[in-house]
Design an enzyme around this catalytic site. Structure first.
Site, short mmCIF file in Angstrom:
data_model
loop_
_atom_site.label_atom_id
_atom_site.label_comp_id
_atom_site.label_asym_id
_atom_site.label_seq_id
_atom_site.Cartn_x
_atom_site.Cartn_y
_atom_site.Cartn_z
N ASP A 172 1.27 -4.81 -20.91
CA ASP A 172 2.26 -5.80 -20.46
C ASP A 172 1.88 -6.35 -19.08
OD1 ASP A 172 3.87 -5.79 -22.69
OD2 ASP A 172 5.24 -4.26 -21.92
N HIS A 192 0.86 -1.18 0.00
CA HIS A 192 0.00 0.00 0.00
C HIS A 192 0.90 1.23 0.00
CE1 HIS A 192 -3.09 2.88 0.83
NE2 HIS A 192 -2.67 3.14 2.05
N TYR A 233 9.01 -13.25 -23.02
CA TYR A 233 9.71 -12.14 -22.39
C TYR A 233 10.52 -12.69 -21.22
CZ TYR A 233 10.66 -7.68 -20.17
OH TYR A 233 11.30 -6.59 -19.62
N HIS A 275 -8.82 7.34 -1.81
CA HIS A 275 -7.76 6.92 -0.90
C HIS A 275 -6.44 6.76 -1.67
CE1 HIS A 275 -5.77 5.26 2.44
NE2 HIS A 275 -6.08 3.99 2.28
N HIS A 332 0.89 5.78 -1.05
CA HIS A 332 0.16 6.96 -1.52
C HIS A 332 0.98 7.59 -2.65
CE1 HIS A 332 -2.75 7.72 2.06
NE2 HIS A 332 -2.35 6.47 2.08
#
Lengths: 232, 232, 232, 232
Positions: free
Chosen positions: C120, C95, C229, C171, C97
């Protein structure tokens, strides 16, 4: 080493450009003048900053002729020469393609005075000289760039001792000052003011110009006879 | 170590990409070609820049076949191969997803020529090739990407020796040059020009393209027969 | 030291956040789970990254109860716990910001799929879960945040094993993956995709979403059964 | 060294400004107060951050008179003095011209509360005090700036102990806190919130303000009586 002082001053000031994030590769140049000799030291053309040294600076007179140095001077040398010749109290000049100032130059707009950061340096919008006419471009281009700047100041009734920065339309900024270090300082301030002005218009397209009382106050506290910014 | 020169040149150029802020993680690759052997060295796929070495570069021929190397070559290898095969005077190719150039590619617009920074490198808008048709995508995709670029240049009547950069619509930029170092240089210039063009339109949505006389002047002083930028 | 592996994995991944420019101060947290024990290690709350160590990670079970550690776990711990409990194949959660992803979350818009950089990683727009209703907010807030994410995936018919990132409206983003390192990788990709999507819309407000054939191609070459890839 | 504690606290906090990217050159200043003595230590005016030391901090009383120090105090000293005198529970003040916060100040708009990053610090829009009237500007300018801030809080019915930041219209931000370090922390948060708010409006010009339940929740979990962010 001849011309040691201006070589070192020009070298140190050139090295500040990448430090301050004002140049990509070699997209900028700084010069420092010695008025007693009628000469200036300027960055050699196309040489990476990491490869510079005071010895590699090129010594040029105010007509743009190389006086000492084996390298070619900056391709913008004649613009520097014209400004030194016409504007007698400056001893440092900077040209960059710094991102935000160049974007304003490309947009062909003066930078509006929106706040005190701007007013600490200028009491007016930062002028954008119009692109040159085709005759000037096809002629002695860099020489004419100098006159385009000088003419812009005449037409707008600006004093180069008060306003030490200009945008050349479609091109990029030039700044100057009492020496090369001050001219570099002005380049960094211009870039910051240019960025904040764009952001200001994005936040509020009707943002008003700074009121005159604040313009006067901020400029005078830094530059007026009773200035009280910094150490005396 | 075989192919020492191109391995080292490709390695050094790849390592420039994170230094110049042009890649996140492994989102980019550089190759350097040796035309006398019909081969190029290219970054291995998905290997972090910090883990690279000249030895890890993969040697590939102009049909995209691996000639030497235990690692898989970049997933974009066939695009490099097609460009080397079709465009005979280039020896370096770069692909990145650099932020601003990629945003222009995603917007499917050519980058307008707004100023002299752009004109120092190109006399035209930086072309954006349209996204490929579904047949090409479902087929030999990376191979077709090369042809999409080549076809774009044909349709717009551009010369790959003059214009060393392209956007692939919805995808990202490719640049090239006389060697890998020059191709990386072009990638950094493209990113800077892309950023300044967006800012220019934000400052003035009616910003005019650069006038033709300035386009000619700036390009010629850097690239013309009488060029006077840099050291001869 | 108990739980050495997950403590070190969580520590290393947390330390990547400031390195990648994804956090200011302590605005982010990473956890790594050990499914055999039904536990995860997570950053302690409000501790500066420079003061972290593997020993300071807090060991928590999938109901959000601290199992080992003298420090309080991240205030977002219950969101991690819910996701681990409900989504059985993830072992790392992040998490942050981060600037651009958070701006999209604040704007309450999904991030449109504009290019191959996005494709991708995801074949769909990056989902933005709506802000929670007042009951959920006033209740067990961080616990409900986890369910808000899970409900968003159900409503949009998304598979958390395919789409490893989400915006929580008003948020900020959450990302996850097979381990903490992959979840951090996804956070950096999300931030870059979020920035490029905004720039794309600024360059061309009518920029089209990526065509389906390209979406399929790019995703499959990186994630499909015949992916090519990286190194196998 | 007299006043050792506040000298060192002010010095350390000033040195954080360039580290956090909040200042160009000397465009910022921090002070730390000792309420038992009715004094504060503040940066000397116009001195580069690299040349600072605790000894160079200037000791000033709450009327703005220099008590100890050979250098001139910051030109904004009187604003600090007024705030310390009027607001009795703050012990640190910061003034910067940080880019995004200053752009909002120049736009003369409050920063809308768009998300939880903002709500973790403030339950209201970040206030922008209007530019001063001409009498105040021509009078004791920096002194009046302090009262302009205080009057703004009175008119908007804000509590300086809850909202620790303000924009001064056409000028730039001020922040404060229980000490200089917290005030610097608030400056960095303000700059980040200011940037994300602009980006939010660019992504969605109709972006709604944060709903009240989320405002309350985020603020309370960090600052309320039952706060559970960080270590107790």
């Amino acid at each position: 080493m001849n011309y040691k002082y201006i070589r070192e001053a020009a070298y140190e000031a050139n090295m500040q450009l990448p430090q301050l994030g004002l140049v990509l590769f070699t997209f900028g140049n700084v010069s420092e003048a010695d008025r007693s000799q009628g000469l200036f030291a300027i960055k050699p053309s196309g040489v990476a900053y990491n490869d510079l040294s005071p010895e590699k600076m090129v010594i040029v007179d105010f007509d743009g002729n190389t006086v000492e140095g084996s390298l070619n001077p900056s391709s913008d040398t004649k613009t520097h020469a014209v400004l030194y010749k016409q504007w007698e109290s400056i001893n440092g000049i900077v040209h960059t393609h710094s991102t935000y100032a160049t974007a304003w130059a490309q947009s062909q707009r003066d930078i509006p005075i929106f706040g005190t950061t701007h007013a600490d340096y200028n009491t007016v919008d930062i002028p954008c000289a119009p692109p040159m006419n085709d005759e000037m471009i096809k002629g002695n281009y860099e020489y004419e760039t100098g006159f385009q700047i000088i003419n812009c100041f005449k037409e707008k009734n600006l004093d180069y001792r008060e306003v030490e920065m200009v945008l050349v339309g479609n091109h990029a900024p030039f700044t100057w000052g009492k020496n090369a270090a001050k001219a570099v300082h002005n380049s960094a301030v211009l870039e910051q003011v240019a960025k904040m002005a764009l952001l200001t218009e994005q936040i509020n397209p009707q943002a008003p110009r700074l009121k005159q009382a604040l313009i006067n106050k901020h400029y005078e506290r830094k530059h007026g006879p009773d200035s009280y910014y910094g150490q005396s």
